[in-house]
Motif scaffolding. Structure first.
Motif, PDB file in Angstrom:
ATOM      1  N   SER A   1     -84.797  -5.741  10.588  1.00 18.13           N
ATOM      2  CA  SER A   1     -85.845  -4.785  10.269  1.00 18.13           C
ATOM      3  C   SER A   1     -87.025  -4.975  11.208  1.00 18.13           C
ATOM      4  CB  SER A   1     -86.300  -4.955   8.820  1.00 18.13           C
ATOM      5  OG  SER A   1     -87.569  -4.360   8.643  1.00 18.13           O
TER       6      SER A   1
ATOM      7  N   ASP B   1     -89.891  -3.628  10.882  1.00 16.86           N
ATOM      8  CA  ASP B   1     -91.102  -3.844  10.084  1.00 16.86           C
ATOM      9  C   ASP B   1     -91.261  -5.309   9.695  1.00 16.86           C
ATOM     10  OD1 ASP B   1     -92.005  -1.301  10.212  1.00 16.86           O
ATOM     11  OD2 ASP B   1     -91.394  -0.707   8.195  1.00 16.86           O
ATOM     12  N   LEU B   2     -90.155  -5.914   9.256  1.00 17.92           N
ATOM     13  CA  LEU B   2     -90.227  -7.326   8.876  1.00 17.92           C
ATOM     14  C   LEU B   2     -90.639  -8.165  10.081  1.00 17.92           C
ATOM     15  CD1 LEU B   2     -87.205  -8.095   6.506  1.00 17.92           C
ATOM     16  CD2 LEU B   2     -89.560  -7.539   5.942  1.00 17.92           C
TER      17      LEU B   2
ATOM     18  N   LYS C   1     -92.399  -7.253  12.662  1.00 23.16           N
ATOM     19  CA  LYS C   1     -93.822  -7.042  12.930  1.00 23.16           C
ATOM     20  C   LYS C   1     -94.683  -7.806  11.933  1.00 23.16           C
ATOM     21  CE  LYS C   1     -93.586  -2.582  15.219  1.00 23.16           C
ATOM     22  NZ  LYS C   1     -93.508  -1.142  14.918  1.00 23.16           N
ATOM     23  N   MET C   2     -94.242  -7.806  10.660  1.00 20.26           N
ATOM     24  CA  MET C   2     -94.997  -8.535   9.649  1.00 20.26           C
ATOM     25  C   MET C   2     -95.057 -10.026   9.956  1.00 20.26           C
ATOM     26  SD  MET C   2     -96.089  -6.606   7.112  1.00 20.26           S
ATOM     27  CE  MET C   2     -96.298  -7.867   5.870  1.00 20.26           C
ATOM     28  N   GLU C   3     -94.011 -10.526  10.620  1.00 16.41           N
ATOM     29  CA  GLU C   3     -93.995 -11.942  10.978  1.00 16.41           C
ATOM     30  C   GLU C   3     -94.737 -12.185  12.291  1.00 16.41           C
ATOM     31  OE1 GLU C   3     -92.712 -14.481   9.041  1.00 16.41           O
ATOM     32  OE2 GLU C   3     -92.625 -12.821   7.617  1.00 16.41           O
TER      33      GLU C   3
END
Lengths: 260, 231
Positions: free
Chosen positions: A149, A151-152, A154-156
């Protein structure tokens, strides 16, 4: 002849291994769109190199770098339908190669010629393969996470654009290295086939990556040995070995699944 | 009253030149459970991703202090193409933010330790969803965003995941954003609600914001039903 054989074997081991390793990342869905235009984009470069008699890997790298930049821009900046672009790049690559290649050199462009490999290019191939290996090892888990993902990732805090670019440059280098071994038309053989074969047999990421490397090495060494034995171009035999092994593994696995 | 942790002012988000969220203001206190409600395509995910900084916007979204955030995306496709075990999936997170042992996090989402060795593609939808939650909880977040966490999970599984959410919420004073289109969930769990629809935004405490009229507008057809009823 024996020293040439040795050089090509060294090249085969290193380039086969790194291509297999890279392939395990490339099988992931987002990246596969990049493979096709890139691998075919080497053709005009190789053609030009043969025409002007400099190292085909250099020509391949130059033209594929163009392809890399194109794909990177497309991936990150636009919403153009990638399939359409693949078709355009592919046909353009083949057409330009056919246009500029000196007559009689097409086979060399398409299938590679391991006899062109000397001590220097074997050494460079080995060194470059090791370097790419260390870079890929550093970004491997980030690319996998991006694949699961974006998004995941980027979140990390993963800079997805940067990693995509590093990955694509590694891809360009590997394909350029492969050109001498398997030619410009069959670069996918050493990148994609070890990975799909490895995927059939592995239960976790570690096995998958290791098997990708192992199959890459086995396919290219087997192809080179066969080429010595029956005097046919190594590129063709590497590709056929790879596809044959994949099909055998696939059939065995299907049989095993049916029994269980 | 708990401290305010998020202040949204005049938020506008456009997608392909269409205004999905228009001039929206809202504030969130620590420990709130904020339900984001609305029909499909109303922009619930867009709002969530905007709050996470994954989308461009105009207006103001200010987190009043740096917070560790976790995100469980909607219908994250089952990882099929990659042979990867649950343990390896956890490793992708990197050790930096690692604050709790895998085991205790797994236990808190109701999974056994043995699941670590299983390939991700063999998990049931419920296990997969819990694994994603555990992945987020691993870095000990202070705010968690769930985008329709119950997609593809059967009713009993849904109940236990909601109980789980409540438990974690109480234990850690988590702030939770929960996208849902399930009204009962909102009444049951949420302390605040944001409802989104084309050209309509309501926000506030569930019992006050979700009037019959508002629900009618939110879900179309029912409006007529209520008007008819009153005539």
């Amino acid at each position: 002849m024996t020293s040439h054989f040795l050089y090509s074997l060294v090249t085969g081991i290193f380039v086969g291994g790194i291509a297999g390793y890279l392939g395990t990342l490339m099988l992931l869905k987002k990246m596969t769109v990049a493979v096709d235009p890139l691998s075919h984009f080497v053709l005009p470069g190789v053609g030009l190199a043969v025409l002007m008699s400099f190292d085909p890997s250099l020509g391949a790298f130059a033209s594929i770098l163009l392809g890399v930049v194109a794909v990177w821009i497309l991936e990150t900046k636009t919403k153009l339908p990638t399939e359409t672009l693949i078709a355009v790049l592919f046909t353009a690559g083949v057409a330009i190669a056919l246009l500029i290649a000196p007559s009689g050199s097409l086979e060399e462009i398409f299938t590679g010629d391991i006899l062109l490999i000397g001590p220097w290019s074997a050494g460079i191939a080995a060194a470059a393969s090791l370097l790419i290996f260390f870079v890929l090892q550093k970004i491997y888990s980030k690319i996998i996470l991006m694949e699961i993902s974006e998004d995941l990732a980027k979140m990390e805090g993963v800079n997805t654009k940067k990693y995509l670019l590093v990955y694509l440059i590694a891809l360009a280098l590997v394909v350029a290295l492969e050109v001498k071994l398997v030619g410009g038309l069959m670069t996918a053989a050493l990148v994609a086939v070890p990975a799909v074969t490895a995927r059939l047999l592995s239960r976790n990421l570690r096995q998958y990556a290791v098997l990708g490397i192992v199959f890459g090495i086995v396919f290219s060494v087997a192809g080179i040995l066969l080429s010595q034995a029956i005097s046919q171009p190594a590129g063709i035999l590497i590709t056929l070995t790879a596809v044959t092994v994949f099909m055998v593994v696939f059939l065995l696995k299907s049989l095993a699944l049916r029994k269980s | 009253m708990s401290p305010t942790i998020l202040e949204i002012k005049n938020l506008t988000v456009e997608l392909d030149k269409e205004k999905i969220i228009d001039n929206f203001s809202f504030s969130v206190q620590q420990g709130d459970i904020v339900a984001i409600l609305g029909p499909n395509g109303a922009g619930k995910t867009v709002l969530l991703r905007t709050l996470l900084g994954l989308m461009p916007f105009s207006g103001q979204v200010s987190w009043l202090k740096p917070l560790r955030k976790g995100y469980v995306p909607q219908r994250l496709p089952l990882v099929k193409g990659i042979p990867i075990t649950v343990a390896e999936f956890f490793k992708l997170k990197g050790i930096k933010n690692y604050q709790e042992s895998e085991e205790s996090v797994l236990r808190s989402v109701g999974l056994e330790k043995g699941i670590l060795k299983r390939p991700m593609n063999l998990l049931t939808p419920g296990q997969y969803q819990r694994t994603l939650m555990a992945w987020q909880l691993m870095s000990n977040p202070e705010v968690v965003f769930f985008d329709e966490p119950m997609e593809g999970i059967d009713v009993s599984g849904q109940q236990s995941i909601y109980r789980l959410l409540e438990k974690i919420h109480l234990e850690k004073n988590l702030t939770i954003f929960l996208v849902s289109h399930d009204l009962s969930v909102v009444y049951q769990f949420a302390s605040k609600v944001i409802c989104l629809s084309r050209n309509l935004v309501c926000a506030g405490m569930p019992k006050e914001a979700l009037t019959a009229e508002m629900l009618g507008q939110l879900y179309g057809g029912e409006t007529k039903f209520y008007q008819h009823h009153h005539d």
